[in-house]
Design a protein around this motif. Structure first.
Motif, mmCIF file in Angstrom:
data_model
loop_
_atom_site.group_PDB
_atom_site.id
_atom_site.type_symbol
_atom_site.label_atom_id
_atom_site.label_comp_id
_atom_site.label_asym_id
_atom_site.label_seq_id
_atom_site.Cartn_x
_atom_site.Cartn_y
_atom_site.Cartn_z
ATOM 1 N N THR A 120 -0.507 5.770 6.915
ATOM 2 C CA THR A 120 0.614 5.322 6.080
ATOM 3 C C THR A 120 1.573 4.429 6.866
ATOM 4 O OG1 THR A 120 1.939 7.340 6.445
ATOM 5 C CG2 THR A 120 0.394 7.349 4.609
ATOM 6 N N SER A 121 2.873 4.721 6.815
ATOM 7 C CA SER A 121 3.841 3.811 7.434
ATOM 8 C C SER A 121 4.512 4.410 8.661
ATOM 9 C CB SER A 121 4.917 3.413 6.410
ATOM 10 O OG SER A 121 5.588 4.542 5.922
ATOM 11 N N LEU A 122 5.090 3.543 9.461
ATOM 12 C CA LEU A 122 5.708 3.944 10.730
ATOM 13 C C LEU A 122 6.825 4.953 10.537
ATOM 14 C CD1 LEU A 122 6.223 3.609 13.780
ATOM 15 C CD2 LEU A 122 7.534 1.540 13.248
ATOM 16 N N ASP A 123 7.628 4.800 9.486
ATOM 17 C CA ASP A 123 8.770 5.699 9.300
ATOM 18 C C ASP A 123 8.328 7.144 9.073
ATOM 19 O OD1 ASP A 123 7.776 4.911 6.770
ATOM 20 O OD2 ASP A 123 9.624 5.578 5.815
ATOM 21 N N HIS A 124 7.124 7.352 8.527
ATOM 22 C CA HIS A 124 6.636 8.710 8.296
ATOM 23 C C HIS A 124 6.419 9.465 9.610
ATOM 24 C CE1 HIS A 124 4.933 7.696 4.037
ATOM 25 N NE2 HIS A 124 6.249 7.709 4.095
ATOM 26 N N ALA A 152 0.811 -1.213 0.000
ATOM 27 C CA ALA A 152 0.000 0.000 0.000
ATOM 28 C C ALA A 152 0.845 1.263 0.000
ATOM 29 C CB ALA A 152 -0.929 -0.003 1.203
ATOM 30 N N VAL A 153 1.952 1.259 0.695
ATOM 31 C CA VAL A 153 2.857 2.399 0.685
ATOM 32 C C VAL A 153 4.228 1.899 0.282
ATOM 33 C CG1 VAL A 153 3.917 4.225 2.033
ATOM 34 C CG2 VAL A 153 1.574 3.547 2.493
ATOM 35 N N PRO A 154 4.870 2.457 -0.766
ATOM 36 C CA PRO A 154 6.150 1.942 -1.251
ATOM 37 C C PRO A 154 7.217 2.040 -0.186
ATOM 38 C CG PRO A 154 5.147 3.479 -2.819
ATOM 39 C CD PRO A 154 4.372 3.577 -1.556
ATOM 40 N N SER A 155 8.140 1.092 -0.229
ATOM 41 C CA SER A 155 9.250 1.087 0.715
ATOM 42 C C SER A 155 10.475 1.699 0.081
ATOM 43 C CB SER A 155 9.558 -0.350 1.144
ATOM 44 O OG SER A 155 9.918 -1.117 0.028
ATOM 45 N N ARG A 157 11.690 -11.241 5.304
ATOM 46 C CA ARG A 157 12.970 -10.800 4.724
ATOM 47 C C ARG A 157 13.147 -9.292 4.602
ATOM 48 N NH1 ARG A 157 15.662 -13.876 -0.229
ATOM 49 N NH2 ARG A 157 13.756 -13.371 -1.352
ATOM 50 N N ASP A 158 12.148 -8.494 4.913
ATOM 51 C CA ASP A 158 12.351 -7.050 4.773
ATOM 52 C C ASP A 158 11.587 -6.275 5.847
ATOM 53 O OD1 ASP A 158 13.602 -4.919 3.578
ATOM 54 O OD2 ASP A 158 12.105 -4.653 2.000
ATOM 55 N N ILE A 159 11.771 -6.684 7.095
ATOM 56 C CA ILE A 159 11.140 -5.985 8.215
ATOM 57 C C ILE A 159 11.889 -4.688 8.483
ATOM 58 C CG2 ILE A 159 10.643 -6.087 10.680
ATOM 59 C CD1 ILE A 159 8.819 -7.817 8.980
ATOM 60 N N LYS A 160 11.179 -3.575 8.418
ATOM 61 C CA LYS A 160 11.730 -2.246 8.695
ATOM 62 C C LYS A 160 10.572 -1.284 8.886
ATOM 63 C CE LYS A 160 12.282 -1.508 3.713
ATOM 64 N NZ LYS A 160 13.249 -1.258 2.639
ATOM 65 N N ALA A 161 10.878 -0.073 9.305
ATOM 66 C CA ALA A 161 9.823 0.878 9.673
ATOM 67 C C ALA A 161 8.917 1.215 8.496
ATOM 68 C CB ALA A 161 10.442 2.157 10.236
ATOM 69 N N SER A 162 9.446 1.291 7.281
ATOM 70 C CA SER A 162 8.619 1.652 6.132
ATOM 71 C C SER A 162 7.688 0.533 5.706
ATOM 72 C CB SER A 162 9.498 2.066 4.946
ATOM 73 O OG SER A 162 10.360 1.018 4.580
ATOM 74 N N ASN A 163 7.916 -0.679 6.192
ATOM 75 C CA ASN A 163 7.036 -1.807 5.874
ATOM 76 C C ASN A 163 6.086 -2.155 7.017
ATOM 77 O OD1 ASN A 163 7.928 -2.142 3.286
ATOM 78 N ND2 ASN A 163 9.458 -3.690 3.792
ATOM 79 N N VAL A 164 6.039 -1.310 8.040
ATOM 80 C CA VAL A 164 5.039 -1.436 9.099
ATOM 81 C C VAL A 164 4.040 -0.307 8.893
ATOM 82 C CG1 VAL A 164 4.595 -1.392 11.573
ATOM 83 C CG2 VAL A 164 6.656 -2.503 10.699
ATOM 84 N N LEU A 165 2.831 -0.657 8.469
ATOM 85 C CA LEU A 165 1.803 0.336 8.177
ATOM 86 C C LEU A 165 0.898 0.527 9.395
ATOM 87 C CD1 LEU A 165 0.935 -0.833 4.565
ATOM 88 C CD2 LEU A 165 2.768 0.664 5.344
#
Length: 674
Positions: free
Chosen positions: A428-432, A34-37, A473-481
């Motif tokens: 959106t995502s956690l990193d935002h 839903a939100v690009p990483s 394989r790609d857990i990070k803040a931008s992939n936690v919505l």
């Protein structure tokens, strides 16, 4: 010795099954979110730089596990400089765990090609482990590691020459021209900027005929001084001239401190320059011809695709690959959306509704006629996946259902472009939020604790409770919505893999985002759920400190990486100093220290010591549980030079007599885009 020939990366596409347009959509299900990483490293079958030679030491590391951790750290340090200037040198570890490294791109590579070449070498060089030394020469770059400091060595016992199997044209004239040109470039290179020089000469008996030419280049690594460079290229010159001429059309001199090459091909020139640089009229004709050809090709492709769609209902697949049943099941489900419906829902993809953009396409907010809010991903292109990968990833998407996993609603393929539809998550995502000085105020202690626990529960489900065992394989803040209540949902399963209960690991290409990738996965490519646990540990430390990992290089006043900073304060008993200031009055010291502790346990260097995710959930949920003492995490030897505390620059100490090599804060960009 003959040069290894490049292998073609092209593959024949499998026959197109029925419902080709639906298949075209589903090929993209696992690759979209839903939100690009941010960019990541991923598997690909795209062409890679040619490996000229790989040399591994005959002796093994005394402590392979510790050596592996230092190896990964060293190569990560080198990466920072190679992406900036084309050269990097660094060292990590102490005693038996010491690892020195050096990487350099040849001067004729563009910055992008340099990153591609270095990344390829970084993936291939670990094949030498557990040897305590190794080097790899690619067509454009060099990478080496070793237990001792070799960075100022011009030559050693591993020096060699490689000669092409191709026969040189008009041997006597070619040999004389090639030998003379190699002597010229090797004599000139030590005095040039970057120790690099290249040139060309006629290789025919009659120079004016222009029948054939020879090209040559020489370059020393920047860790040498001028006199050492001169000795290095002279040694490589004598070896390549003596062993490859007069018979070989191409030869390489591969030394510890330099690279010399001659060829009948203009290897050091850009493709357009190598074509000869004809007149402007010729260029115009080429452009016109290419435009016409492209137009004809587009018409042809459209015609073929239309015919394929017309034949779709008349084709009958024999289901030998098992695809028919899956396709029929999906077609009978409620995944299908009409293109026109989604176009209207997004107000014709109005930029006002754009949520983000990534390597695969742009994401827009939409509202359906029934009032449902959705996230629509407008794909730039259709990714090429092989049949087995396609069905594997479709199964992954269809079989995972959990409150902490993003839900795919469907797709559209009846219009001019492919669209994917996901549930809309308004925050959106956690990193935002986490890495924005103003927005992070919305993440109070209660919400961060829920995000940490919910992400752990989602991973525990993937690893243990779902019908199939899945590694993200790609857990990070931008992939936690985040939904409207800031509850977490793990997204982007484009890199996910599943494996059977009786498998101990998967051997796979490198994929993920550097800085969140476990050291044992980077080194050996052996994938287990422990790689997700490591990534989760890094994420937990980011959430509680409010600091971005910066690919293991954080902007701290102490000049330490985030991992090193946390470890330092843990040993000194001052962990609360790293707690995000926004949380100081919102939680007890006991609560905060427990989260720090769990993050460190998950991010330990040794995978066997990391707790499984079900136990992590238990640790977070029980206040009375005694936690084991964590061991040292990897990537803690990154040193900074920002004495003013601005966090704007860093240096990587090489333990040699050279000056520190500066680096920047570039996020790791994938050699192979997802």
């Amino acid at each position: 010795m003959s040069r290894p020939r490049p292998r073609s990366k092209a593959r024949l596409s499998p026959p197109l099954p029925p419902a080709a347009d639906l298949l075209r959509c589903l090929l993209l299900l696992a690759a979209a979110v839903a939100v690009p990483s941010v960019p990541a490293v991923a598997d690909s079958s795209a062409a890679s730089p040619v490996i000229v030679a790989t040399l591994c030491a005959a002796t093994q590391a005394a402590d392979p596990e510790g050596f592996d951790v230092s190896f990964v750290n060293t190569l990560e340090l080198i990466y920072q400089n190679v992406t900036r200037s084309g050269f990097g040198a660094a060292s990590s570890g102490t005693g038996n765990d010491s690892v020195f490294g050096l990487g350099q791109c040849l001067a004729y590579l563009t910055p992008t090609d340099c990153q591609l070449c270095y990344a390829q070498s970084r993936v291939k060089l670990p094949h030498c482990l557990p040897a305590d030394g190794g080097r790899i020469y690619l067509d454009g770059c060099f990478l080496r590691y070793g237990a001792g400091n070799f960075t100022t060595n011009a030559s050693d016992a591993g020096d060699t020459a490689l000669c092409s199997n191709a026969t040189a044209p008009s041997a006597p004239a070619f040999a004389a021209a090639a030998a003379s040109l190699v002597r010229n470039v090797t004599a000139t290179a030590p005095g040039e900027e970057g120790y690099y020089y290249a040139g060309t000469a006629s290789a025919s008996a009659m120079p004016s005929s222009g029948a054939s030419r020879v090209y040559a280049a020489a370059q020393c690594w920047r860790s040498l001084n001028a006199s050492a460079c001169e000795a290095c290229v002279a040694s490589a010159r004598d070896r390549v001239v003596g062993q490859c001429l007069p018979g070989a059309a191409e030869g390489y001199g591969l030394n510890a401190g330099c690279f010399v090459r001659y060829s009948t091909q203009p290897f050091y020139l850009p493709a357009d320059a190598a074509a000869g640089g004809g007149s402007s009229t010729r260029h115009i004709l080429i452009i016109v011809f290419a435009s016409v050809f492209s137009g004809m090709a587009a018409i042809g492709i459209a015609f073929i695709w239309t015919r394929m769609r017309q034949r779709r209902d008349h084709l009958h697949h024999d289901d030998m690959d098992g695809s028919g049943e899956i396709i029929r099941a999906i077609a009978a489900s409620h995944l299908a959306f009409r293109y026109e419906e989604l176009r209207k829902a997004t107000d014709d993809f109005n930029q006002i509704h754009k949520l983000g953009q990534g390597g695969y396409g742009s994401v827009y907010k939409g509202v359906l006629l029934d009032g449902r809010e959705i996230a629509v991903k407008r794909l730039f292109l259709n990714t090429r996946q092989w049949t087995d990968q396609f069905f594997n990833e479709v199964k992954l998407v269809s079989q995972v259902q959990h409150k902490n996993l993003v839900k795919l609603l469907g797709c559209s393929v009846d219009g001019p472009e492919s669209l994917l539809v996901y549930e809309y998550l308004c925050n959106t995502s956690l990193d935002h939020y986490l890495f924005d000085a103003f927005k992070k105020n919305a993440l109070d202690w209660e919400r961060r604790a829920e995000i940490i626990l919910g992400t752990a529960e989602g991973l525990s489900y993937l690893h243990n409770a779902s019908e199939i065992r899945i590694i993200h394989r790609d857990i990070k803040a931008s992939n936690v919505l985040l939904d409207e209540r800031f509850r977490p949902k793990i997204g982007d399963f484009g890199l996910a893999r599943n494996f059977m209960a009786d498998q101990s690991h998967l051997s796979t290409g490198l994929a993920g985002t550097f800085g969140y990738m476990a050291p044992e996965y980077i080194v050996h490519g052996q994938l287990t759920e422990k790689a997700d646990i490591y990534s989760y540990g890094v994420l937990v430390l980011e959430i509680i400190t409010g600091r971005k990992n910066h690919n293991s290089v954080a902007s701290s006043a102490e000049g330490l990486s985030l991992m090193a900073l946390v470890w330092k304060h843990y040993n000194e008993g001052t962990m609360m100093e790293l707690l995000d200031p926004n949380l100081r009055e919102q939680c007890s010291e006991t609560e905060a220290l427990k989260v720090f502790h769990v993050g460190l346990l998950c991010a330990q260097a040794s995978p066997n010591l990391r707790p499984p995710m079900w136990k992590v959930v238990e640790m977070l949920g029980r206040a009375d549980r005694a936690l084991p003492r964590p061991t040292e995490p990897p990537f803690i030897n990154v040193k900074g030079s920002n004495s003013d505390g601005s966090g704007s620059s860093y240096s990587l100490k090489s333990n040699s007599d050279k000056s520190p090599f500066s680096t920047n804060q570039l996020s790791v960009s994938g050699v192979q885009a997802r």
